[in-house]
Design a protein around this motif. Structure first.
Motif, PDB file in Angstrom:
ATOM      1  N   ALA A  39       0.838  -1.199   0.000  1.00  0.00           N
ATOM      2  CA  ALA A  39       0.000   0.000   0.000  1.00  0.00           C
ATOM      3  C   ALA A  39       0.868   1.242   0.000  1.00  0.00           C
ATOM      4  O   ALA A  39       1.992   1.242   0.503  1.00  0.00           O
ATOM      5  N   ILE A  40       0.317   2.303  -0.555  1.00  0.00           N
ATOM      6  CA  ILE A  40       0.939   3.623  -0.511  1.00  0.00           C
ATOM      7  C   ILE A  40       0.344   4.398   0.660  1.00  0.00           C
ATOM      8  O   ILE A  40      -0.872   4.404   0.871  1.00  0.00           O
ATOM      9  N   SER A  41       1.209   5.016   1.441  1.00  0.00           N
ATOM     10  CA  SER A  41       0.766   5.880   2.529  1.00  0.00           C
ATOM     11  C   SER A  41       1.662   7.114   2.536  1.00  0.00           C
ATOM     12  O   SER A  41       2.625   7.200   1.767  1.00  0.00           O
ATOM     13  N   THR A  42       1.351   8.052   3.393  1.00  0.00           N
ATOM     14  CA  THR A  42       2.159   9.265   3.514  1.00  0.00           C
ATOM     15  C   THR A  42       2.622   9.422   4.947  1.00  0.00           C
ATOM     16  O   THR A  42       1.827   9.315   5.885  1.00  0.00           O
ATOM     17  N   TYR A  43       3.912   9.645   5.108  1.00  0.00           N
ATOM     18  CA  TYR A  43       4.470   9.933   6.424  1.00  0.00           C
ATOM     19  C   TYR A  43       5.339  11.177   6.302  1.00  0.00           C
ATOM     20  O   TYR A  43       6.258  11.230   5.486  1.00  0.00           O
ATOM     21  N   GLY A  44       5.035  12.180   7.111  1.00  0.00           N
ATOM     22  CA  GLY A  44       5.810  13.415   7.089  1.00  0.00           C
ATOM     23  C   GLY A  44       5.798  14.102   5.743  1.00  0.00           C
ATOM     24  O   GLY A  44       6.764  14.766   5.369  1.00  0.00           O
ATOM     25  N   GLY A  45       4.703  13.944   4.996  1.00  0.00           N
ATOM     26  CA  GLY A  45       4.590  14.596   3.698  1.00  0.00           C
ATOM     27  C   GLY A  45       5.230  13.833   2.562  1.00  0.00           C
ATOM     28  O   GLY A  45       5.223  14.298   1.425  1.00  0.00           O
ATOM     29  N   VAL A  46       5.772  12.639   2.830  1.00  0.00           N
ATOM     30  CA  VAL A  46       6.437  11.841   1.802  1.00  0.00           C
ATOM     31  C   VAL A  46       5.620  10.575   1.544  1.00  0.00           C
ATOM     32  O   VAL A  46       5.314   9.824   2.479  1.00  0.00           O
ATOM     33  N   LYS A  47       5.296  10.331   0.282  1.00  0.00           N
ATOM     34  CA  LYS A  47       4.611   9.094  -0.074  1.00  0.00           C
ATOM     35  C   LYS A  47       5.602   7.945   0.007  1.00  0.00           C
ATOM     36  O   LYS A  47       6.746   8.060  -0.453  1.00  0.00           O
ATOM     37  N   GLN A  48       5.156   6.856   0.600  1.00  0.00           N
ATOM     38  CA  GLN A  48       6.043   5.713   0.756  1.00  0.00           C
ATOM     39  C   GLN A  48       5.274   4.423   0.501  1.00  0.00           C
ATOM     40  O   GLN A  48       4.062   4.345   0.702  1.00  0.00           O
ATOM     41  N   LEU A  49       6.010   3.430   0.077  1.00  0.00           N
ATOM     42  CA  LEU A  49       5.437   2.115  -0.162  1.00  0.00           C
ATOM     43  C   LEU A  49       5.679   1.253   1.060  1.00  0.00           C
ATOM     44  O   LEU A  49       6.804   1.174   1.557  1.00  0.00           O
ATOM     45  N   GLY A  50       4.630   0.601   1.535  1.00  0.00           N
ATOM     46  CA  GLY A  50       4.762  -0.256   2.706  1.00  0.00           C
ATOM     47  C   GLY A  50       3.697  -1.323   2.703  1.00  0.00           C
ATOM     48  O   GLY A  50       3.188  -1.727   1.651  1.00  0.00           O
TER      49      GLY A  50
ATOM     50  N   ILE B  79      20.751  11.382   0.004  1.00  0.00           N
ATOM     51  CA  ILE B  79      19.401  11.002  -0.412  1.00  0.00           C
ATOM     52  C   ILE B  79      18.475  12.176  -0.140  1.00  0.00           C
ATOM     53  O   ILE B  79      18.437  12.724   0.962  1.00  0.00           O
ATOM     54  N   TYR B  80      17.705  12.531  -1.151  1.00  0.00           N
ATOM     55  CA  TYR B  80      16.797  13.672  -1.089  1.00  0.00           C
ATOM     56  C   TYR B  80      15.495  13.236  -0.427  1.00  0.00           C
ATOM     57  O   TYR B  80      14.877  12.252  -0.831  1.00  0.00           O
ATOM     58  N   SER B  81      15.085  13.968   0.636  1.00  0.00           N
ATOM     59  CA  SER B  81      13.855  13.627   1.333  1.00  0.00           C
ATOM     60  C   SER B  81      13.265  14.895   1.932  1.00  0.00           C
ATOM     61  O   SER B  81      13.746  16.003   1.673  1.00  0.00           O
ATOM     62  N   LYS B  82      12.226  14.723   2.699  1.00  0.00           N
ATOM     63  CA  LYS B  82      11.667  15.848   3.436  1.00  0.00           C
ATOM     64  C   LYS B  82      10.840  15.323   4.590  1.00  0.00           C
ATOM     65  O   LYS B  82      10.463  14.143   4.631  1.00  0.00           O
ATOM     66  N   TYR B  83      10.581  16.191   5.551  1.00  0.00           N
ATOM     67  CA  TYR B  83       9.670  15.887   6.645  1.00  0.00           C
ATOM     68  C   TYR B  83       8.734  17.069   6.777  1.00  0.00           C
ATOM     69  O   TYR B  83       9.158  18.172   7.103  1.00  0.00           O
ATOM     70  N   ASN B  84       7.461  16.831   6.485  1.00  0.00           N
ATOM     71  CA  ASN B  84       6.471  17.900   6.385  1.00  0.00           C
ATOM     72  C   ASN B  84       6.954  18.925   5.356  1.00  0.00           C
ATOM     73  O   ASN B  84       7.182  18.567   4.217  1.00  0.00           O
TER      74      ASN B  84
END
Length: 715
Positions: free
Chosen positions: A132-143, A260-265
């Motif tokens: 499933a796709i979810s969002t944590y801290g504004g980042v879409k992630q696969l889990g 690695i490019y990322s973000k939190y909120n």
């Protein structure tokens, strides 16, 4: 029980430190042996009989969130990350191409050491059915949707993620400016990127990447505004204290950063795969010149390398002499090219000292004010370490009779402390092992101005009778308690209510009732000597008191920590006005519950609600107190605390006595639990007593009040 989440984090740091070494990791890893790991090739997914749909990373991220995928589909990509250094945890980052990617993806896994199966550069295929796709801290992630969260379970990883048997590419970082990082490039989150001509800011200089066991943010800057002395663009670098490079010193020059490019909120950030990805310091071509200087901010050489050349050594006594005759609150700048080498005798490990530490040499001790919290986490600020202090440009200030080193900035944000971004200019690790701190032995009557700032020992002291039964501090305030020797000489002990000794706040620990020795820092306030202890074990009062008596603290005769949730039959909840009532909650505290009342549901409501304890007998008691903790958030009426000996069943017809309990006053945040202090119940000795908490709110203001650790003590 009262919750001090930061303390449990601190314990975790200490335990972790037993397992994490301080050695330098060279980032030269052995290649993982992939011979026995399962792999696949592209033709497996293109065979018609296998019936797979191919989705792009963009297709996948466009799917409905928090919904288990039912299609038999797969994605493919190239691993951009490696968790071999330990800086990346339970996450696999992939991108859609090894060069010039257009999409990245964050894959959340409940497993570590993913590099052993999926090394950086590996082409991977991920079968997404049941994920499933979810969002944590504004980042879409696969889990994977599980009761424990949205990570793909370790046992499920072999069913979903496959390495290509033949293809392992060289990941070429995509070059971005910081402006590009912070615009519409969220599609690249998860990709390996490169930022050129950047440097770590002054706050990071001469520090390590992270303290053991702590995840911290450092900042890199791009472009320099010389007029305003600031970077035109900045980005966060997120570092784990469990990384193999955590104890290495951050590079001090400017250069190239890969991460690695990322973000939190809304905050964009970078994760380091390995330190060798940073080209920001060192003589790379062997000509004896570090090509990474000058820095953007004008530093022409590594500022972390302390040298005595051109400097004159001074003692602590010399420093104080520079301010001889200085009036209270007066400042004098140190203009000479001086330095002092002194041992750190006390730091801020328990919070009883805050944003300062004490240093001492053979001639005396002095306080150094520094605008950074948690100094104790840095190796150079450990107790027992020798610290080199460059003095030119610093100020000496007379603070109510005590000479202290700091800055001339009187703003509330700095408060005469050395600025966070300028610490590297003045304070240097001597790079020697910490040594035992030896206390100077004194008596109360021997204390003199020369002892101010010193680490001392005074033998055979006890708290005065009037302080017995009190806690070390009242609420979050800094409080005075009085120590005396057996001849009647007295000295003040100062303790911050925000200090945490072991697992408990100073405001919840009763003062020691015996007699013994104290180790402390001497300060002075308007000609009155004061003692400060960095640790509770600096007080060793285990002997009988001066008169030969043995003090017995009050026994707890009733307590309730609301630990299991809900109110037992010991408590009466009375709703007089409004739709809300007292209840219990464990929000933000795991399994630890507390009593809570909140009049806000959609909007503020007018409420009057009582929480009333059972009747507790004080028959035969000669002394009794009640103690509890409170936490408040949001504006509204103060909680009221009452006692009665004859509850009628109706709060309105009961005669109540209001109790002068100390309550939390910080309406801006949860979590700063405040002790009520020992509230005297002398008026109810020989009687039965009930304690009541009265909550009121209005249609314009409704605070949230929380209560925990309720105790009645008596003897």
């Amino acid at each position: 029980m009262k919750k001090y989440n930061s303390i449990f984090n601190y314990i975790f740091i200490i335990v972790s430190a037993l397992f994490i070494t301080g050695c330098v990791h060279d980032d030269k890893y052995n290649e993982p042996d992939l011979e026995n790991y399962q792999c696949r090739t592209a033709d497996y997914y293109t065979k018609p009989e296998n019936n797979f749909q191919k989705w792009s990373l963009a297709d996948l991220k466009a799917k409905p969130q928090n919904v288990t995928i039912t299609e038999k589909a797969y994605i493919e990509g190239y691993v951009s990350s490696t968790d071999e250094s330990g800086n990346i945890y339970k996450t696999l980052y992939i991108q859609d191409a090894p060069v010039n990617p257009t999409e990245g993806l964050t894959v959340s896994l409940d497993m570590v050491s993913t590099y052993t199966r999926f090394p950086q550069g590996s082409k991977v295929y991920i079968e997404v059915k049941d994920l499933a796709i979810s969002t944590y801290g504004g980042v879409k992630q696969l889990g994977m949707i599980t009761p424990a969260g949205t990570r793909i379970l370790e046992k499920e990883v072999p069913n979903h993620i496959f390495r290509d048997c033949n293809i392992r590419a060289n990941i070429v970082p995509k070059v971005l400016t910081m402006t590009e990082m912070m615009t519409a490039n969220d599609n690249l989150i998860g990709c390996l990127i490169q930022v050129n001509n950047v440097e770590f800011d002054g706050r990071a200089l001469c520090t390590t990447f992270a303290p053991n066991g702590q995840t911290v943010d450092k900042t890199i800057g791009e472009g320099w505004d010389a007029a305003n002395k600031r970077y035109l663009k900045t980005a966060i670098v997120r570092n784990s204290g469990y990384a193999s490079f955590a104890n290495q010193t951050i590079p001090a020059g400017k250069g190239t950063f890969l991460g690695i490019y990322s973000k939190y909120n809304s905050a964009y950030q970078l994760y380091i795969n390995k330190v060798s990805d940073l080209n920001m310091e060192g003589d790379k071509d062997g000509d004896g010149i570090d090509e990474h200087f000058p820095r953007l901010d004008g530093q022409t050489k590594n500022p972390c390398n302390f040298s005595e050349t051109g400097l004159t050594a001074k003692s602590v006594a010399d420093i104080k002499q520079l301010a001889a005759g200085l009036a209270p609150n007066g400042l004098v700048q140190i203009t000479g090219d001086f330095y002092v080498r002194a041992q750190i005798t006390a730091n801020d490990e328990t919070g009883n000292l805050f944003k300062y530490l004490y240093v001492e040499d053979a001639t005396g001790g002095i306080r150094v004010n520094i605008n950074r919290a948690d100094l104790f986490l840095e190796n150079r600020f450990k107790v027992g370490k020798d610290l080199n202090i460059k003095l030119k440009g610093l100020y000496i200030r007379n603070v109510s009779g005590e000479l202290q080193i700091g800055s001339n900035d009187s703003s509330s944000a700095v408060a005469y402390r050395i600025k966070d971004e300028e610490i590297y200019k003045y304070l240097f690790d001597n790079n020697t092992l910490a040594k035992s701190v030896v206390a100077t032995e004194r008596t109360i009557s021997q204390l003199s101005s020369g002892d101010v700032g010193r680490w001392i020992k005074i033998k055979d002291l006890e708290f005065i009778d009037g302080d017995l039964g009190k806690t070390y501090a009242d609420g979050t305030a800094t409080s005075n308690r009085t120590l005396k020797d057996c001849t009647g000489n007295t000295v003040t002990l100062r303790t911050s209510g925000r200090a945490i000794f072991g697992l408990k706040a100073a405001s919840t620990i009763e003062v020691a009732g015996g007699r013994g020795d104290i180790y402390a820092i001497v300060s002075i306030f308007n000609n009155t000597y004061q003692l400060w202890i960095p640790q509770l074990n600096n007080i060793v009062f285990t002997n009988p008191r001066c008169d030969g008596s043995v003090y017995n603290p009050l026994a707890t005769i009733y307590s309730d920590e609301f630990a299991n949730g809900g109110f037992s039959a010991d408590w009466t909840v009375k709703n007089v006005l409004g739709p809300q009532v007292w209840t219990t909650s464990n929000q933000g505290n795991g399994t630890n519950y507390y009593a809570v009342m909140n009049g806000f549901v959609g909007s503020s409501n007018a409420n009057e609600d009582w929480l009333i304890s059972k009747s507790v007998s004080l028959a035969g008691k000669t002394k009794a107190i009640v103690n509890f903790t409170t936490d408040v958030r949001y504006a509204g009426n103060a909680l009221q605390v009452y006692a009665t000996e004859n509850y009628t069943g109706d709060p309105a017809t009961t005669t109540w006595v209001q109790l002068p309990a100390t309550l939390d006053t910080n309406t801006a945040a949860f979590g700063d639990w405040v002790s009520s202090g020992n509230v005297d119940l002398a008026a109810f000795l020989g009687k039965n007593v009930r304690i009541a908490f009265k909550y009121t709110s209005t249609t314009s203001a409704s605070a949230t009040w929380e209560i925990d650790d309720f105790k009645i003590k008596a003897q």
